[in-house]
Motif scaffolding. Sequence first.
Motif, PDB file in Angstrom:
ATOM      1  N   ILE A 114       6.092 -10.709  -6.372  1.00 29.22           N
ATOM      2  CA  ILE A 114       4.981 -11.483  -5.832  1.00 29.22           C
ATOM      3  C   ILE A 114       5.588 -12.663  -5.100  1.00 29.22           C
ATOM      4  CG2 ILE A 114       2.943 -12.865  -6.370  1.00 29.22           C
ATOM      5  CD1 ILE A 114       2.576 -11.121  -8.861  1.00 29.22           C
ATOM      6  N   ASP A 115       5.220 -12.792  -3.847  1.00 31.49           N
ATOM      7  CA  ASP A 115       5.721 -13.886  -3.028  1.00 31.49           C
ATOM      8  C   ASP A 115       4.515 -14.641  -2.495  1.00 31.49           C
ATOM      9  OD1 ASP A 115       7.342 -15.588  -1.583  1.00 31.49           O
ATOM     10  OD2 ASP A 115       7.703 -14.165   0.054  1.00 31.49           O
ATOM     11  N   GLY A 116       4.228 -15.783  -3.110  1.00 32.16           N
ATOM     12  CA  GLY A 116       3.058 -16.558  -2.707  1.00 32.16           C
ATOM     13  C   GLY A 116       1.798 -15.757  -2.946  1.00 32.16           C
ATOM     14  N   PRO A 117       0.989 -15.588  -1.900  1.00 32.64           N
ATOM     15  CA  PRO A 117      -0.282 -14.885  -2.083  1.00 32.64           C
ATOM     16  C   PRO A 117      -0.206 -13.375  -1.868  1.00 32.64           C
ATOM     17  CG  PRO A 117      -0.199 -15.821   0.104  1.00 32.64           C
ATOM     18  CD  PRO A 117       1.089 -16.220  -0.587  1.00 32.64           C
ATOM     19  N   VAL A 118       1.023 -12.820  -1.836  1.00 30.60           N
ATOM     20  CA  VAL A 118       1.179 -11.390  -1.551  1.00 30.60           C
ATOM     21  C   VAL A 118       1.972 -10.711  -2.663  1.00 30.60           C
ATOM     22  CG1 VAL A 118       2.099  -9.676   0.073  1.00 30.60           C
ATOM     23  CG2 VAL A 118       1.131 -11.821   0.937  1.00 30.60           C
ATOM     24  N   ALA A 119       1.370  -9.665  -3.235  1.00 28.69           N
ATOM     25  CA  ALA A 119       2.064  -8.827  -4.218  1.00 28.69           C
ATOM     26  C   ALA A 119       2.629  -7.627  -3.478  1.00 28.69           C
ATOM     27  CB  ALA A 119       1.113  -8.365  -5.307  1.00 28.69           C
ATOM     28  N   THR A 120       3.828  -7.224  -3.864  1.00 26.56           N
ATOM     29  CA  THR A 120       4.447  -6.051  -3.269  1.00 26.56           C
ATOM     30  C   THR A 120       4.681  -5.027  -4.363  1.00 26.56           C
ATOM     31  OG1 THR A 120       5.541  -7.413  -1.601  1.00 26.56           O
ATOM     32  CG2 THR A 120       6.403  -5.188  -1.923  1.00 26.56           C
ATOM     33  N   GLU A 136      -2.738   4.590  -2.243  1.00 27.32           N
ATOM     34  CA  GLU A 136      -2.440   3.210  -1.852  1.00 27.32           C
ATOM     35  C   GLU A 136      -3.696   2.340  -1.918  1.00 27.32           C
ATOM     36  OE1 GLU A 136      -0.268   2.354   1.739  1.00 27.32           O
ATOM     37  OE2 GLU A 136       1.060   4.072   1.394  1.00 27.32           O
ATOM     38  N   GLU A 137      -4.802   2.855  -1.439  1.00 30.65           N
ATOM     39  CA  GLU A 137      -6.055   2.094  -1.461  1.00 30.65           C
ATOM     40  C   GLU A 137      -6.484   1.801  -2.897  1.00 30.65           C
ATOM     41  OE1 GLU A 137     -10.664   2.693  -0.114  1.00 30.65           O
ATOM     42  OE2 GLU A 137      -9.109   3.537   1.186  1.00 30.65           O
ATOM     43  N   ALA A 138      -6.367   2.796  -3.778  1.00 30.70           N
ATOM     44  CA  ALA A 138      -6.724   2.593  -5.184  1.00 30.70           C
ATOM     45  C   ALA A 138      -5.814   1.558  -5.838  1.00 30.70           C
ATOM     46  CB  ALA A 138      -6.652   3.918  -5.941  1.00 30.70           C
ATOM     47  N   ALA A 142      -6.998  -2.040  -7.417  1.00 29.95           N
ATOM     48  CA  ALA A 142      -6.725  -2.372  -8.820  1.00 29.95           C
ATOM     49  C   ALA A 142      -5.985  -3.703  -8.936  1.00 29.95           C
ATOM     50  CB  ALA A 142      -5.919  -1.259  -9.476  1.00 29.95           C
ATOM     51  N   VAL A 143      -5.010  -3.915  -8.067  1.00 33.86           N
ATOM     52  CA  VAL A 143      -4.229  -5.158  -8.119  1.00 33.86           C
ATOM     53  C   VAL A 143      -5.100  -6.345  -7.730  1.00 33.86           C
ATOM     54  CG1 VAL A 143      -2.286  -6.411  -7.093  1.00 33.86           C
ATOM     55  CG2 VAL A 143      -1.996  -4.029  -7.812  1.00 33.86           C
ATOM     56  N   LEU A 144      -5.893  -6.198  -6.679  1.00 30.86           N
ATOM     57  CA  LEU A 144      -6.747  -7.311  -6.250  1.00 30.86           C
ATOM     58  C   LEU A 144      -7.875  -7.577  -7.246  1.00 30.86           C
ATOM     59  CD1 LEU A 144      -6.865  -6.769  -2.393  1.00 30.86           C
ATOM     60  CD2 LEU A 144      -5.602  -8.512  -3.664  1.00 30.86           C
ATOM     61  N   ALA A 145      -8.297  -6.563  -7.987  1.00 26.68           N
ATOM     62  CA  ALA A 145      -9.309  -6.794  -9.030  1.00 26.68           C
ATOM     63  C   ALA A 145      -8.717  -7.635 -10.157  1.00 26.68           C
ATOM     64  CB  ALA A 145      -9.832  -5.467  -9.567  1.00 26.68           C
ATOM     65  N   VAL A 153      -1.986  -7.062  -0.859  1.00 25.16           N
ATOM     66  CA  VAL A 153      -1.064  -6.235  -1.625  1.00 25.16           C
ATOM     67  C   VAL A 153      -0.323  -5.401  -0.601  1.00 25.16           C
ATOM     68  CG1 VAL A 153      -0.796  -4.458  -3.383  1.00 25.16           C
ATOM     69  CG2 VAL A 153      -2.618  -6.155  -3.594  1.00 25.16           C
ATOM     70  N   ARG A 154       0.972  -5.547  -0.604  1.00 24.12           N
ATOM     71  CA  ARG A 154       1.802  -4.830   0.356  1.00 24.12           C
ATOM     72  C   ARG A 154       2.502  -3.687  -0.362  1.00 24.12           C
ATOM     73  NH1 ARG A 154       6.983  -7.610   2.874  1.00 24.12           N
ATOM     74  NH2 ARG A 154       7.507  -7.196   0.732  1.00 24.12           N
ATOM     75  N   THR A 155       2.632  -2.572   0.321  1.00 22.53           N
ATOM     76  CA  THR A 155       3.356  -1.436  -0.241  1.00 22.53           C
ATOM     77  C   THR A 155       4.729  -1.399   0.399  1.00 22.53           C
ATOM     78  OG1 THR A 155       1.267  -0.243  -0.495  1.00 22.53           O
ATOM     79  CG2 THR A 155       3.290   1.042  -0.641  1.00 22.53           C
ATOM     80  N   ALA A 156       5.758  -1.534  -0.429  1.00 21.93           N
ATOM     81  CA  ALA A 156       7.126  -1.474   0.067  1.00 21.93           C
ATOM     82  C   ALA A 156       7.425  -0.054   0.519  1.00 21.93           C
ATOM     83  CB  ALA A 156       8.103  -1.898  -1.024  1.00 21.93           C
ATOM     84  N   PRO A 157       8.290   0.091   1.503  1.00 27.00           N
ATOM     85  CA  PRO A 157       8.630   1.453   1.947  1.00 27.00           C
ATOM     86  C   PRO A 157       9.224   2.258   0.797  1.00 27.00           C
ATOM     87  CG  PRO A 157       9.622  -0.212   3.386  1.00 27.00           C
ATOM     88  CD  PRO A 157       9.004  -0.926   2.232  1.00 27.00           C
ATOM     89  N   GLN A 158       8.900   3.535   0.789  1.00 22.38           N
ATOM     90  CA  GLN A 158       9.451   4.410  -0.245  1.00 22.38           C
ATOM     91  C   GLN A 158      10.957   4.496  -0.065  1.00 22.38           C
ATOM     92  OE1 GLN A 158       7.704   8.230  -0.916  1.00 22.38           O
ATOM     93  NE2 GLN A 158       5.633   7.503  -0.592  1.00 22.38           N
ATOM     94  N   LYS A 159      11.639   4.539  -1.192  1.00 23.96           N
ATOM     95  CA  LYS A 159      13.086   4.728  -1.131  1.00 23.96           C
ATOM     96  C   LYS A 159      13.339   6.160  -0.671  1.00 23.96           C
ATOM     97  CE  LYS A 159      14.092   1.584  -4.919  1.00 23.96           C
ATOM     98  NZ  LYS A 159      14.596   1.474  -6.290  1.00 23.96           N
ATOM     99  N   ALA A 160      14.213   6.298   0.299  1.00 18.55           N
ATOM    100  CA  ALA A 160      14.525   7.637   0.788  1.00 18.55           C
ATOM    101  C   ALA A 160      15.287   8.390  -0.288  1.00 18.55           C
ATOM    102  CB  ALA A 160      15.363   7.551   2.066  1.00 18.55           C
TER     103      ALA A 160
END
Length: 182
Positions: A114-120, A136-138, A142-145, A153-160
Motif C-alpha cells: 500500500i502506497d498512500g491511497p493506492v493498494a497494489t 480483477e473487478e471482484a 472487495a479491497v475498496l469495501a 486498487v492497482r493490479t501488479a503485472p503477473q509474474k511471467a
Amino acid sequence: MGDPPRLADAEVEQRLARLDELLERVEKLAGPTADAARAAVRGLTELYGEALARVGDLAGPELFRRLAGDQLLHHLLVLHGLHPDPVERRVAAAVESIAEVLRRRGATIELAGIDGPVATVRLTTKGCGASSSGIEEAVHEAVLAAAPELAAVRTAPQKAAAPAFVPLESLLPATAPAGEPR
C-alpha cells in the motif's frame, strides 16, 4: 415489547447505494437550498461521528473491535476515521478472505503493498485473460469495501512464468550409433 426489526446486510447495501445516488444528485445542485442540504448532511455526519467515537470510548477496545466486525458499523467507523484496524490490516484481511475463493477459480492473490491511497495486489490467473477481468473487478470491490478511504486498487503485472527448457535433442528422433541398426 419486542426488539425492533434489523436490516439484512443486503438491504443495508441497497440503502447505502441509494444514499450514494442521492448525495451525488445533491452535490450537482446549485443554490441556497442545495447549500443548506449539503451543510445539513455534513452536520449530521459530524454529529454521528462524534456519537460513534463516544460509543468507542464507553465500549473499550475489545468491544469496539467486535462492533467493527458488523458490516454497517464497519463502514461507519471507516467513514469517521474510527475503525480500530489500520488500512493495511483491513486490506490484508480482505485479500486473505477472497484468496480461497480465487484459488478455487484457478487464481492466486497477494497484497503487494500500500502506497498512500493506492493498494497494489498481485493477481495470477490461469487460462483466458478475459476471465481475469471479472476476477480483477471482484478483487477491487472487495479491497475498496474493506478500505473505502483508498483511492484505487492497482493490479501488479503477473509474474511471467519461467519458460520450460526442453533440450532440442529430446525432440529429435533418437539416432543409433554408427554401425548399429535403428
